[in-house]
Design a protein around this motif. Sequence first.
Motif, PDB file in Angstrom:
ATOM      1  N   ASN A  19       0.835  -1.202   0.000  1.00 37.09           N
ATOM      2  CA  ASN A  19       0.000   0.000   0.000  1.00 37.09           C
ATOM      3  C   ASN A  19       0.869   1.251   0.000  1.00 37.09           C
ATOM      4  N   PHE A  20       1.923   1.213   0.800  1.00 39.04           N
ATOM      5  CA  PHE A  20       2.761   2.402   0.920  1.00 39.04           C
ATOM      6  C   PHE A  20       3.611   2.635  -0.327  1.00 39.04           C
ATOM      7  N   ARG A  21       3.795   1.609  -1.152  1.00 34.64           N
ATOM      8  CA  ARG A  21       4.437   1.901  -2.431  1.00 34.64           C
ATOM      9  C   ARG A  21       3.566   2.886  -3.226  1.00 34.64           C
ATOM     10  N   THR A  22       2.250   2.649  -3.218  1.00 38.21           N
ATOM     11  CA  THR A  22       1.335   3.552  -3.915  1.00 38.21           C
ATOM     12  C   THR A  22       1.353   4.932  -3.285  1.00 38.21           C
ATOM     13  N   PHE A  23       1.343   4.995  -1.953  1.00 32.65           N
ATOM     14  CA  PHE A  23       1.320   6.295  -1.284  1.00 32.65           C
ATOM     15  C   PHE A  23       2.629   7.050  -1.510  1.00 32.65           C
ATOM     16  N   LEU A  24       3.742   6.326  -1.623  1.00 30.78           N
ATOM     17  CA  LEU A  24       5.024   6.972  -1.923  1.00 30.78           C
ATOM     18  C   LEU A  24       5.067   7.460  -3.367  1.00 30.78           C
ATOM     19  N   PHE A  25       4.450   6.726  -4.268  1.00 35.00           N
ATOM     20  CA  PHE A  25       4.315   7.205  -5.651  1.00 35.00           C
ATOM     21  C   PHE A  25       3.519   8.509  -5.661  1.00 35.00           C
ATOM     22  N   ASN A  26       2.425   8.558  -4.898  1.00 37.85           N
ATOM     23  CA  ASN A  26       1.641   9.791  -4.794  1.00 37.85           C
ATOM     24  C   ASN A  26       2.492  10.939  -4.266  1.00 37.85           C
ATOM     25  N   ASP A  27       3.358  10.632  -3.295  1.00 40.27           N
ATOM     26  CA  ASP A  27       4.215  11.658  -2.698  1.00 40.27           C
ATOM     27  C   ASP A  27       5.235  12.183  -3.708  1.00 40.27           C
ATOM     28  N   LEU A  28       5.804  11.282  -4.503  1.00 34.72           N
ATOM     29  CA  LEU A  28       6.752  11.705  -5.533  1.00 34.72           C
ATOM     30  C   LEU A  28       6.060  12.590  -6.566  1.00 34.72           C
ATOM     31  N   LEU A  29       4.858  12.209  -6.949  1.00 37.80           N
ATOM     32  CA  LEU A  29       4.091  13.019  -7.907  1.00 37.80           C
ATOM     33  C   LEU A  29       3.817  14.408  -7.332  1.00 37.80           C
ATOM     34  N   ARG A  30       3.369  14.456  -6.107  1.00 37.59           N
ATOM     35  CA  ARG A  30       3.071  15.735  -5.467  1.00 37.59           C
ATOM     36  C   ARG A  30       4.304  16.645  -5.462  1.00 37.59           C
ATOM     37  N   ARG A  31       5.436  16.099  -5.030  1.00 36.35           N
ATOM     38  CA  ARG A  31       6.660  16.898  -4.922  1.00 36.35           C
ATOM     39  C   ARG A  31       7.169  17.331  -6.294  1.00 36.35           C
ATOM     40  N   ALA A  32       7.023  16.458  -7.292  1.00 36.25           N
ATOM     41  CA  ALA A  32       7.466  16.820  -8.643  1.00 36.25           C
ATOM     42  C   ALA A  32       6.611  17.952  -9.208  1.00 36.25           C
ATOM     43  N   LEU A  33       5.317  17.918  -8.928  1.00 41.71           N
ATOM     44  CA  LEU A  33       4.431  18.990  -9.390  1.00 41.71           C
ATOM     45  C   LEU A  33       4.765  20.308  -8.704  1.00 41.71           C
ATOM     46  N   LEU A  34       5.073  20.243  -7.415  1.00 36.99           N
ATOM     47  CA  LEU A  34       5.476  21.450  -6.696  1.00 36.99           C
ATOM     48  C   LEU A  34       6.785  22.007  -7.257  1.00 36.99           C
ATOM     49  N   LEU A  35       7.693  21.110  -7.639  1.00 40.58           N
ATOM     50  CA  LEU A  35       8.960  21.542  -8.230  1.00 40.58           C
ATOM     51  C   LEU A  35       8.733  22.307  -9.530  1.00 40.58           C
ATOM     52  N   GLU A  36       7.665  21.965 -10.243  1.00 41.02           N
ATOM     53  CA  GLU A  36       7.335  22.664 -11.489  1.00 41.02           C
ATOM     54  C   GLU A  36       6.807  24.076 -11.232  1.00 41.02           C
ATOM     55  N   GLY A  37       6.546  24.402  -9.970  1.00 42.98           N
ATOM     56  CA  GLY A  37       6.044  25.734  -9.651  1.00 42.98           C
ATOM     57  C   GLY A  37       4.541  25.816  -9.526  1.00 42.98           C
ATOM     58  N   TRP A  38       3.846  24.688  -9.667  1.00 35.71           N
ATOM     59  CA  TRP A  38       2.402  24.677  -9.506  1.00 35.71           C
ATOM     60  C   TRP A  38       2.033  24.526  -8.031  1.00 35.71           C
ATOM     61  N   GLN A  39       0.856  24.975  -7.688  1.00 36.95           N
ATOM     62  CA  GLN A  39       0.288  24.682  -6.377  1.00 36.95           C
ATOM     63  C   GLN A  39      -0.401  23.321  -6.457  1.00 36.95           C
ATOM     64  N   VAL A  40      -0.526  22.653  -5.320  1.00 37.96           N
ATOM     65  CA  VAL A  40      -1.168  21.344  -5.275  1.00 37.96           C
ATOM     66  C   VAL A  40      -2.214  21.337  -4.165  1.00 37.96           C
ATOM     67  N   VAL A  41      -3.396  20.860  -4.486  1.00 40.75           N
ATOM     68  CA  VAL A  41      -4.409  20.558  -3.478  1.00 40.75           C
ATOM     69  C   VAL A  41      -4.702  19.069  -3.593  1.00 40.75           C
ATOM     70  N   GLN A  42      -4.315  18.324  -2.585  1.00 40.00           N
ATOM     71  CA  GLN A  42      -4.435  16.869  -2.600  1.00 40.00           C
ATOM     72  C   GLN A  42      -5.425  16.406  -1.538  1.00 40.00           C
ATOM     73  N   VAL A  43      -6.293  15.508  -1.932  1.00 40.93           N
ATOM     74  CA  VAL A  43      -7.257  14.893  -1.011  1.00 40.93           C
ATOM     75  C   VAL A  43      -7.002  13.393  -1.004  1.00 40.93           C
ATOM     76  N   GLN A  44      -6.844  12.835   0.192  1.00 38.90           N
ATOM     77  CA  GLN A  44      -6.699  11.386   0.323  1.00 38.90           C
ATOM     78  C   GLN A  44      -7.723  10.882   1.323  1.00 38.90           C
ATOM     79  N   ASN A  45      -8.608  10.024   0.855  1.00 45.81           N
ATOM     80  CA  ASN A  45      -9.696   9.555   1.706  1.00 45.81           C
ATOM     81  C   ASN A  45      -9.247   8.463   2.675  1.00 45.81           C
ATOM     82  N   LEU A  46     -10.010   8.302   3.721  1.00 45.58           N
ATOM     83  CA  LEU A  46      -9.854   7.191   4.654  1.00 45.58           C
ATOM     84  C   LEU A  46     -11.183   6.441   4.671  1.00 45.58           C
ATOM     85  N   THR A  47     -11.180   5.244   4.130  1.00 44.62           N
ATOM     86  CA  THR A  47     -12.401   4.441   4.108  1.00 44.62           C
ATOM     87  C   THR A  47     -12.584   3.804   5.481  1.00 44.62           C
TER      88      THR A  47
END
Length: 490
Positions: free
Chosen positions: A42-70
């Motif tokens: 599961n955390f491989r997926t969550f770490l992929f999400n984290d890499l994506l988030r940080r890469a987008l921030l590096l591009e200079g964009w803002q990020v609004v991320q929502v992660q649900n808890l079922t």
Amino acid sequence: MSDFRLYNTLSRTVEPFTPGDGETVRIYSCGPTVYDPAHVGNFRTFLFNDLLRRALLLEGWQVVQVQNLTDVDDKIIKRAHDTGRSIYEVTEPVTEVFHADRRYLRIQDAEQYPKATTHIPEMIALVERLLEKGVAYKAEDGSVYFAIDRFPGYGKLSRLDTREVKQGARVAQDDYTKENAQDFALWKAAKPEDEATGAVWDAPFGRGRPGWHLECSAMAMKYLGETLDIHCGGIDLVFPHHEDEIAQSEAATGKIFSRFWCHGEFLQIDGTKMSKRLGNITTVKDLRERGVSAAAIRHFIYSTHYRKQMNLSGVGLEASLEAVRRVGELAHRLEAARGGTPELAEAARDGEAAFRAALRDDLNGPEAVAALFMFLQRANAELDQKGRDAASLLEARRVFGLMDSVLDIQPRALRVVVGPDRVDPALETLSGMALAEVAQMEWAVARLQDRLAARAARDFATSDVIRAEVEARGFVVKDTGAGTQLERWR
């Protein structure tokens, strides 16, 4: 056209990506079902999400991320019913573990972590909307189902048509009440075990609880609007979860639900290939207790592309532990250096260009890691020259900081000096240690005090045995003029 490109599961191609409004990337990441602690896969997926988030921030964009808890579904209800608890008594402790594990792995905070049970009104409103549009119906069993035959685009994400869905459907006992066996539940009529565990709510169409797919659509649209920029999750969620999310969301709004769909591949665990020291590990707690630092786990995960399967092996983790040690050493050298050389600045600029290019190419983690280590190799060679150029050193520090802001694989040390009757600093002054880490440090300190006694008695054979025993638990032991230094990377 953007230089940043992502693989879109919807189109099966790598496409240029920019946020819909040009400024803010709105991401919905499917989170854990909190009935058991999330495993390393599961955390491989969550770490992929984290890499994506940080890469987008590096591009200079803002990020609004929502992660649900079922925190309400069949597994949670069964666990609660079997143990005589409410669903909240099952899910709250597991939710705390998830956040502790996430923080340990340095996964950045999402802007929202909505729980399903606190968004029931939004889900009820979505069901009412679908009933009004005629794409949902209430069946004889009291549940409300989505009629996939009434949504022409069903199957576009998974590339399944309704005939394939029907052939692969697992038909429950009450499926005779549906119009078609493949229709999925939006709202499940209350059963005795739901009532007993507190998993039931009143709604205009009947007392019951939400279906799993409904939760994500309602929460995503509440916080991110009717069209998202990116929807993330593991590859196993493409069908039926994400397919059903698209159907119910787009049927309700008439708009594209998400412009991009990004999915991470599986992490396989092969116990036969784990090292003796690391054993067979399945949770973040397992890794943590065996002395595998968060930095090493991140390095290990990012060394394989997120769209390729990977195997969790002791050999791989050992290699990552050594790799991040070298990153830590470079960080120390850059901090301690008095200056650099023109070639150091050139290495930094080359490294940054390669690093950014890798991330922009469908989030190529292995190439980004390679760019960092190529810079590391060249930087070490130039630092050996003991140059005095301040500007070159500042450029090297800037680029190293930029790379580490995304990969975050620089280890952090827990470090104490052990004497016969003292520990400096005292263990309770070390911040951020979990109880398990405190216990392990206390054990290691006690063993090193035994080692000091053995050395004082000139029993060097016992001293060597104790040192090997402590190092086998993931600690580094160094004998210094100030005493014996005990170190563990995090």
